[in-house]
Write a protein that holds these residues in place. Structure first.
Motif, mmCIF file in Angstrom:
data_model
loop_
_atom_site.group_PDB
_atom_site.id
_atom_site.type_symbol
_atom_site.label_atom_id
_atom_site.label_comp_id
_atom_site.label_asym_id
_atom_site.label_seq_id
_atom_site.Cartn_x
_atom_site.Cartn_y
_atom_site.Cartn_z
ATOM 1 N N ILE A 1 0.860 -1.185 0.000
ATOM 2 C CA ILE A 1 0.000 0.000 0.000
ATOM 3 C C ILE A 1 0.896 1.235 0.000
ATOM 4 C CG2 ILE A 1 -1.783 1.275 1.247
ATOM 5 C CD1 ILE A 1 -2.508 -1.372 2.660
ATOM 6 N N LYS A 2 0.718 2.096 -0.996
ATOM 7 C CA LYS A 2 1.449 3.360 -1.002
ATOM 8 C C LYS A 2 0.768 4.300 -0.021
ATOM 9 C CE LYS A 2 2.763 2.860 -5.800
ATOM 10 N NZ LYS A 2 2.459 3.250 -7.167
ATOM 11 N N TRP A 3 1.528 5.222 0.527
ATOM 12 C CA TRP A 3 0.977 6.146 1.524
ATOM 13 C C TRP A 3 -0.235 6.902 0.988
ATOM 14 C CZ3 TRP A 3 1.963 5.360 6.339
ATOM 15 C CH2 TRP A 3 3.189 4.835 6.730
ATOM 16 N N ASP A 4 -0.182 7.311 -0.287
ATOM 17 C CA ASP A 4 -1.295 8.095 -0.834
ATOM 18 C C ASP A 4 -2.529 7.247 -1.163
ATOM 19 O OD1 ASP A 4 -0.316 6.821 -3.090
ATOM 20 O OD2 ASP A 4 -0.084 8.648 -4.270
ATOM 21 N N GLU A 5 -2.426 5.923 -1.024
ATOM 22 C CA GLU A 5 -3.572 5.045 -1.267
ATOM 23 C C GLU A 5 -4.417 4.823 -0.004
ATOM 24 O OE1 GLU A 5 -1.870 2.215 -4.845
ATOM 25 O OE2 GLU A 5 -1.441 1.631 -2.781
ATOM 26 N N LEU A 6 -3.896 5.238 1.141
ATOM 27 C CA LEU A 6 -4.648 5.070 2.385
ATOM 28 C C LEU A 6 -5.783 6.080 2.474
ATOM 29 C CD1 LEU A 6 -1.915 4.511 5.111
ATOM 30 C CD2 LEU A 6 -3.619 2.871 4.354
ATOM 31 N N TYR A 7 -6.891 5.642 3.014
ATOM 32 C CA TYR A 7 -8.023 6.535 3.274
ATOM 33 C C TYR A 7 -7.676 7.449 4.450
ATOM 34 C CZ TYR A 7 -12.794 7.929 4.486
ATOM 35 O OH TYR A 7 -13.920 8.648 4.771
ATOM 36 N N GLY A 8 -6.931 6.903 5.393
ATOM 37 C CA GLY A 8 -6.504 7.662 6.561
ATOM 38 C C GLY A 8 -5.974 6.730 7.628
ATOM 39 N N ILE A 9 -5.481 7.317 8.686
ATOM 40 C CA ILE A 9 -5.014 6.547 9.829
ATOM 41 C C ILE A 9 -5.635 7.160 11.066
ATOM 42 C CG2 ILE A 9 -3.016 5.933 11.245
ATOM 43 C CD1 ILE A 9 -1.371 5.701 8.743
ATOM 44 N N LYS A 10 -6.263 6.313 11.871
ATOM 45 C CA LYS A 10 -6.827 6.760 13.133
ATOM 46 C C LYS A 10 -6.068 6.052 14.239
ATOM 47 C CE LYS A 10 -11.468 7.636 11.391
ATOM 48 N NZ LYS A 10 -12.901 7.386 11.568
ATOM 49 N N HIS A 11 -5.991 6.718 15.380
ATOM 50 C CA HIS A 11 -5.307 6.065 16.489
ATOM 51 C C HIS A 11 -5.980 6.426 17.798
ATOM 52 C CE1 HIS A 11 -3.032 9.733 17.765
ATOM 53 N NE2 HIS A 11 -3.268 10.062 16.517
ATOM 54 N N SER A 12 -5.898 5.481 18.704
ATOM 55 C CA SER A 12 -6.368 5.695 20.067
ATOM 56 C C SER A 12 -5.170 5.406 20.956
ATOM 57 C CB SER A 12 -7.548 4.774 20.386
ATOM 58 O OG SER A 12 -7.143 3.428 20.357
ATOM 59 N N LYS A 13 -5.388 5.399 22.246
ATOM 60 C CA LYS A 13 -4.239 5.186 23.140
ATOM 61 C C LYS A 13 -3.621 3.788 22.992
ATOM 62 C CE LYS A 13 -7.000 3.685 26.963
ATOM 63 N NZ LYS A 13 -7.303 3.522 28.255
ATOM 64 N N ASP A 14 -4.410 2.811 22.521
ATOM 65 C CA ASP A 14 -3.870 1.454 22.464
ATOM 66 C C ASP A 14 -3.917 0.789 21.097
ATOM 67 O OD1 ASP A 14 -6.608 1.450 22.687
ATOM 68 O OD2 ASP A 14 -6.730 -0.205 24.090
ATOM 69 N N ILE A 15 -4.464 1.465 20.083
ATOM 70 C CA ILE A 15 -4.567 0.833 18.763
ATOM 71 C C ILE A 15 -4.298 1.855 17.656
ATOM 72 C CG2 ILE A 15 -6.146 -0.317 17.164
ATOM 73 C CD1 ILE A 15 -6.572 -2.188 19.177
ATOM 74 N N LEU A 16 -3.671 1.374 16.596
ATOM 75 C CA LEU A 16 -3.450 2.151 15.379
ATOM 76 C C LEU A 16 -4.309 1.509 14.293
ATOM 77 C CD1 LEU A 16 -1.603 4.365 14.052
ATOM 78 C CD2 LEU A 16 -0.095 2.498 13.422
ATOM 79 N N TYR A 17 -5.101 2.302 13.587
ATOM 80 C CA TYR A 17 -5.998 1.800 12.561
ATOM 81 C C TYR A 17 -5.561 2.341 11.205
ATOM 82 C CZ TYR A 17 -8.857 1.386 16.769
ATOM 83 O OH TYR A 17 -9.304 1.115 18.034
ATOM 84 N N LEU A 18 -5.169 1.456 10.313
ATOM 85 C CA LEU A 18 -4.822 1.843 8.952
ATOM 86 C C LEU A 18 -6.101 1.719 8.126
ATOM 87 C CD1 LEU A 18 -1.567 -0.284 8.593
ATOM 88 C CD2 LEU A 18 -1.760 2.091 9.335
ATOM 89 N N MET A 19 -6.720 2.831 7.831
ATOM 90 C CA MET A 19 -8.016 2.831 7.166
ATOM 91 C C MET A 19 -7.839 2.746 5.646
ATOM 92 S SD MET A 19 -9.870 3.066 9.901
ATOM 93 C CE MET A 19 -11.497 3.306 9.247
ATOM 94 N N THR A 20 -8.396 1.687 5.050
ATOM 95 C CA THR A 20 -8.367 1.538 3.595
ATOM 96 C C THR A 20 -9.661 2.062 2.980
ATOM 97 O OG1 THR A 20 -9.181 -0.736 3.813
ATOM 98 C CG2 THR A 20 -6.789 -0.418 3.659
ATOM 99 N N GLY A 21 -10.656 2.318 3.815
ATOM 100 C CA GLY A 21 -11.935 2.884 3.418
ATOM 101 C C GLY A 21 -12.568 3.497 4.650
ATOM 102 N N SER A 22 -13.769 4.031 4.509
ATOM 103 C CA SER A 22 -14.388 4.706 5.654
ATOM 104 C C SER A 22 -14.700 3.747 6.800
ATOM 105 C CB SER A 22 -15.652 5.434 5.223
ATOM 106 O OG SER A 22 -16.608 4.507 4.734
ATOM 107 N N SER A 23 -14.892 2.459 6.502
ATOM 108 C CA SER A 23 -15.174 1.506 7.580
ATOM 109 C C SER A 23 -14.415 0.196 7.408
ATOM 110 C CB SER A 23 -16.680 1.237 7.669
ATOM 111 O OG SER A 23 -17.136 0.671 6.468
ATOM 112 N N SER A 24 -13.279 0.251 6.745
ATOM 113 C CA SER A 24 -12.454 -0.948 6.585
ATOM 114 C C SER A 24 -10.984 -0.587 6.755
ATOM 115 C CB SER A 24 -12.690 -1.577 5.207
ATOM 116 O OG SER A 24 -12.349 -0.664 4.188
ATOM 117 N N GLY A 25 -10.224 -1.559 7.176
ATOM 118 C CA GLY A 25 -8.806 -1.298 7.348
ATOM 119 C C GLY A 25 -8.111 -2.387 8.137
ATOM 120 N N TYR A 26 -6.952 -2.041 8.644
ATOM 121 C CA TYR A 26 -6.114 -2.975 9.394
ATOM 122 C C TYR A 26 -5.903 -2.451 10.810
ATOM 123 C CZ TYR A 26 -5.116 -5.034 4.858
ATOM 124 O OH TYR A 26 -5.254 -5.635 3.630
#
Length: 192
Positions: free
Chosen positions: A106-131
């Protein structure tokens, strides 16, 4: 300058999946929670115990149903339960299934976004999907390096901190607006 590579091995557990599911539907979920909180407070103020009990039963029932359906969804998806290696580089993110069944770049510009909380990092590939990457799998230096790499490679708008309180307030506001509108309608109807 040496290119920094950050590597982490992840096997998503049910608790991580539940956190991700709540995050991906956070807006609606926390608006829903805010609405229920207002209903509960309203019934406490009015001392309407039967309605309060009904609302609490509905709320708890919904939470149980939501968790059971998420658990079934998690258990049915064997592909996402496989152990994966995430390699973060200047070029992007490489995701490799340990059993060799698949690789993904995945290239950086292909990510929908990245969200993070105190204990998890979410690699968002879409508005409700990701890693999902639990931060407990990273040491403090890796977290700092990864956050620095993400800030360098992504537009600030794509790096988001989870703001549950904001959506809870929206739910409360909607309920207050509904109460005000009902009061206005009662006042107007009393004139006719």
């Amino acid at each position: 300058m040496e290119e920094k590579n950050i590597q982490v091995t992840v096997k998503v557990e049910l608790q991580d999946y539940l956190k991700f599911a709540k995050l991906s539907g956070a807006k609606c979920l926390y608006i829903f929670y805010g609405f229920f909180i207002c209903l509960i407070i309203e019934n406490i103020i009015e001392k309407d115990i039967s309605s309060l009990i009904l609302i609490l039963i509905l709320f708890v029932g919904y939470e149980i149903y939501y968790r059971i359906s998420l658990k079934k969804s998690f258990e049915s998806n064997k592909l996402n339960q496989k152990e994966e290696v995430f390699k973060f580089t200047e070029r992007g993110i490489e995701i490799i299934k340990i059993d060799g069944s698949s690789n993904l770049n995945i290239k950086w510009d292909e990510l929908y976004g990245i969200k993070h909380s105190k204990d998890i990092l979410y690699l968002m590939t879409g508005s409700s999907s990701g890693y999902v990457i639990p931060k407990k799998l990273l040491d403090a230096e890796q977290i700092a390096d990864l956050e620095g790499l993400i800030k360098d490679k992504l537009d600030f708008k794509l790096l988001k901190k989870v703001k549950r309180f904001k959506y809870l307030c929206i739910g409360v506001s909607i309920q207050i607006l509904a109460i005000v509108l009902l009061a206005v309608l009662k006042i107007i109807s009393s004139y006719f």
